[in-house]
Write a protein that holds these residues in place. Sequence first.
Motif, PDB file in Angstrom:
ATOM      1  N   GLY A  89      61.069  12.058 -47.804  1.00 14.57           N
ATOM      2  CA  GLY A  89      62.133  12.025 -46.810  1.00 14.57           C
ATOM      3  C   GLY A  89      63.450  11.611 -47.414  1.00 14.57           C
ATOM      4  O   GLY A  89      63.524  11.151 -48.566  1.00 14.57           O
ATOM      5  N   ASN A 122      68.827  12.703 -41.201  1.00 13.24           N
ATOM      6  CA  ASN A 122      67.554  12.172 -41.666  1.00 13.24           C
ATOM      7  C   ASN A 122      66.509  13.275 -41.602  1.00 13.24           C
ATOM      8  O   ASN A 122      66.517  14.096 -40.675  1.00 13.24           O
ATOM      9  CB  ASN A 122      67.092  11.000 -40.792  1.00 13.24           C
ATOM     10  N   ASP A 161      60.958   3.491 -51.288  1.00 15.75           N
ATOM     11  CA  ASP A 161      62.299   3.797 -50.806  1.00 15.75           C
ATOM     12  C   ASP A 161      63.310   3.521 -51.912  1.00 15.75           C
ATOM     13  O   ASP A 161      63.299   2.430 -52.506  1.00 15.75           O
ATOM     14  CB  ASP A 161      62.657   2.938 -49.592  1.00 15.75           C
ATOM     15  N   ALA A 176      59.768   5.330 -40.189  1.00 12.67           N
ATOM     16  CA  ALA A 176      60.188   6.529 -40.919  1.00 12.67           C
ATOM     17  C   ALA A 176      61.621   6.400 -41.420  1.00 12.67           C
ATOM     18  O   ALA A 176      61.963   6.869 -42.516  1.00 12.67           O
ATOM     19  CB  ALA A 176      60.050   7.757 -40.028  1.00 12.67           C
ATOM     20  N   ARG A 229      54.468   3.427 -49.812  1.00  9.66           N
ATOM     21  CA  ARG A 229      55.782   4.054 -49.607  1.00  9.66           C
ATOM     22  C   ARG A 229      56.769   3.477 -50.609  1.00  9.66           C
ATOM     23  O   ARG A 229      56.776   2.266 -50.878  1.00  9.66           O
ATOM     24  CB  ARG A 229      56.275   3.827 -48.185  1.00  9.66           C
ATOM     25  N   ASP A 262      56.071   8.824 -49.299  1.00 11.05           N
ATOM     26  CA  ASP A 262      54.989   8.106 -48.625  1.00 11.05           C
ATOM     27  C   ASP A 262      53.667   8.779 -48.998  1.00 11.05           C
ATOM     28  O   ASP A 262      53.462   9.963 -48.725  1.00 11.05           O
ATOM     29  CB  ASP A 262      55.208   8.159 -47.108  1.00 11.05           C
ATOM     30  N   LEU A 286      52.383  14.993 -39.032  1.00 16.95           N
ATOM     31  CA  LEU A 286      53.363  13.927 -38.928  1.00 16.95           C
ATOM     32  C   LEU A 286      53.159  13.124 -37.650  1.00 16.95           C
ATOM     33  O   LEU A 286      52.711  13.650 -36.639  1.00 16.95           O
ATOM     34  CB  LEU A 286      54.778  14.510 -38.928  1.00 16.95           C
ATOM     35  N   GLY A 333      62.203  14.381 -42.869  1.00 13.72           N
ATOM     36  CA  GLY A 333      60.926  14.104 -43.516  1.00 13.72           C
ATOM     37  C   GLY A 333      60.141  15.389 -43.676  1.00 13.72           C
ATOM     38  O   GLY A 333      60.210  16.289 -42.820  1.00 13.72           O
ATOM     39  N   TRP A 334      59.386  15.496 -44.769  1.00 11.92           N
ATOM     40  CA  TRP A 334      58.642  16.722 -45.077  1.00 11.92           C
ATOM     41  C   TRP A 334      57.260  16.354 -45.586  1.00 11.92           C
ATOM     42  O   TRP A 334      57.124  15.613 -46.554  1.00 11.92           O
ATOM     43  CB  TRP A 334      59.411  17.538 -46.124  1.00 11.92           C
ATOM     44  N   GLN A 335      56.240  16.854 -44.898  1.00 12.96           N
ATOM     45  CA  GLN A 335      54.858  16.641 -45.296  1.00 12.96           C
ATOM     46  C   GLN A 335      54.498  17.693 -46.344  1.00 12.96           C
ATOM     47  O   GLN A 335      54.210  18.851 -46.037  1.00 12.96           O
ATOM     48  CB  GLN A 335      53.923  16.755 -44.092  1.00 12.96           C
ATOM     49  N   GLN A 383      54.182  12.646 -48.214  1.00 15.14           N
ATOM     50  CA  GLN A 383      55.353  12.961 -47.397  1.00 15.14           C
ATOM     51  C   GLN A 383      56.592  12.437 -48.114  1.00 15.14           C
ATOM     52  O   GLN A 383      56.585  11.332 -48.683  1.00 15.14           O
ATOM     53  CB  GLN A 383      55.236  12.313 -46.016  1.00 15.14           C
TER      54      GLN A 383
END
Length: 787
Positions: A705, A693, A747, A85, A745, A735, A48, A695-697, A703
């Motif tokens: 989030g 908030n 959203d 992010a 990405r 992403d 990240l 985020g996770w790879q 990724q």
Amino acid sequence: MKNNIGLAISALALSVSQGLQAQQADKLDTIDANDIEVVEVTGNQQALNPLNPGDNTLSGLFGAGMSAADTPRAVTSLSAEAMDALNINTLHDIVKAAPNAYASSGFGTPSLPSIRGQLGELFQDGIRRQSGNNGFGLPVSFNSVEQLDVVKGPSPVLFGSTQRNGGFVNLQTKTAPTVGSEGNITLRAGRWDQYSAQLDYGTAIEEGKSGIRVSAEWLDHDSFFDFASRESKNLFIAYRYTPSNATTWDISAEYYDAEYPDIAGINRPTQNLIDNNLYITGQGVQANGSTVPGAGAIISPTGEVVIPRSQVYTHPDDVNGAESTVLRSNLTHQFSDSLVLRNMTYYQHLTREEIAQNSFVEIIDGADAFENRTELDVVWNDKQTTTFGLAVRYNDVLGYSQFTTEADSPVDLTGPLSNRVIPLTDTQKARLVELRPGVFVSPGGQYDVDGDGAGDYNLSDTTDSTTLQTGLAVQQRSQWTESFSTIAGVRLDYYDVEARDPLAPEGVVAASDTYNDILESVQLSAVYKLTKSLNAYVAWSENDATSNSMAGGTTLTSANEINPLNFATENTLYEVGLKYSPDSHWYGEVSVFDQTRSLRNRDGSNSGVKTKGAELQVFYQGQDIWVNAAYSYLDARFDDSASFQDTAQVADAFDDSRPDIIDGNGVGSPSFAAFAQSDSLVQGIPSQIVSLNAGWQLTDDLQVGASALYTKSFPLDFLQTVFIRDQINIDVNADYQITDDMRLRVDVINITDEENWQPVFEGGYFGATLAMPNTPRHVQFTMQYAF
């Protein structure tokens, strides 16, 4: 002694190294390839982007840059990577990460931040930008920005006296590289035909000495809301010159051209509208029988219908746009280890024109702001540094305004567009001045033409004014022990102001006045390192501030004088907090504050506001996951001050003919209600906000989030007759790294499709008149190519 030992060790190491190199050279020919030992180093690359806000440098707040962890103020710092992010695209989006940063809609176009329940200031590189009048003005583009710092409380002494004191956002400008080159292209598309593109490229001109960077942004947005499209262009060019290690000079220019809507939301905000989207129909009628919206109009309800949330108070023939050109220069030169010079120069030229069908007019024919600030650091020793500051700011505003004949409540939004048009009567025109054919505005002064002892004109914000502000500051940074340090500062600002009527009626001498004053600012903060990772801080600030109209101009009162109270706004901050920064993985801070300040009312008067509250934010970033959480509590009350609203309560707009729909009282709206001095809650502000908030790879390329925001129920109007209920908003994103250079990405915003609301205007003036629906669920696609 330690220096001598170090030199001896270095010399010894050098001689041993040279001896070993000579021996190895002699043996080089006798070494067989099989004799070479291969050492393999393994480990996990950080998947990240580093997002830890505690590592960011806050440029200029207290002179030389300090990290967020060492800064003795509550602050949320967002790097370009963090902004990406969190999908932060407007000033309103900072509420996702910054506690107590909830904002009203700003008529759909945020131009100023809102912090601790009040409009805040907008700085760039430590210099105040030209921005909105009470929150509605020029929208903000982040095309020139590489870091965003949200700071709570009044601006520090080096930044100088300002108008708004709840807090501020300091934007840090992109700089050009002096080594290598890099660039990227970002394309975005979303629901409702919203498209944008950005090209950002920088390259060294002379390696290690100079470079240039160009960033261009284009935006073409249709809207969920009716008649509310937006188009803008932004071009930013930066140049960096570093002739030596002692000198860095950054120069930049930015041009911004925007056409954007004025969205007044949905009028008649009853509790049934907020809870069920039920709208009361019927056009208001004035006392003379006219159905043209006007002061004191009364609505006889004809029914109640579910109104489409897109059907807001706009008009296709409204004109609203602005142009801005900004030049910046930041020079740093280190004369010696004990003497460092910083010089910052800023110039902005702004024009704006809005001519709305509801009779509102705001035209900035030209606003020029120039500021030059020089700071000199004198380092007496490694414990004591004194900063001397000299700043000169010049502001020249020529603008015309007319908001005295607006009337929002009488308009039935479910009827024809003609309901929303307010043509001026001959009587109204007689109290205004014709600026150009068909465009009437207020004069910049009051006149008794008919000799009856009363003024014959309506006043708003029309002005031709100049302000010369000269500031002298001294700040002392002291490291008393390894654990204890302080920052103390004082500043005096001398104001020399002249205001003139640029559009006096025929047959009178144009009114004018001059005024000068000295405003004071004092600050004191202390930091004590409880452990290597944990800082405790206290901060105190007391300052005078100004109260200005559009573009920072100064208007004349009905007595044709500059009001001295515009320069007597007193603000005080007490704040204590803890900051935890053990490593690059963790950052946390908690603060408790007590702050009194002023709130500028729509009529130009000021009301005192006292606030107290607490703020908490925590950040964690591991190998494959990051999490940011924030909580805020705010109690904002009038400080034994009066309050004003367009209308006292929404029931005032209706008669009592349909008690089955609403118990109207027939007062009429707008009625320009004034409430007696009190310590009542300031309307339009949630007392508690929670944000989360993450985020996770998932894989090397993918990724995901999410972002969640909760706001506690709060009153929309002063009398607390209508509430915006507890609300949540959840966004999710994914992403995907398609190639090493290209990523995509997605959203999904408001994924649960909540029907949320927010106030239209800061300070609650329209709390009983208007409310802004938030947008429903929608999707954005972003593709970025790096080169």
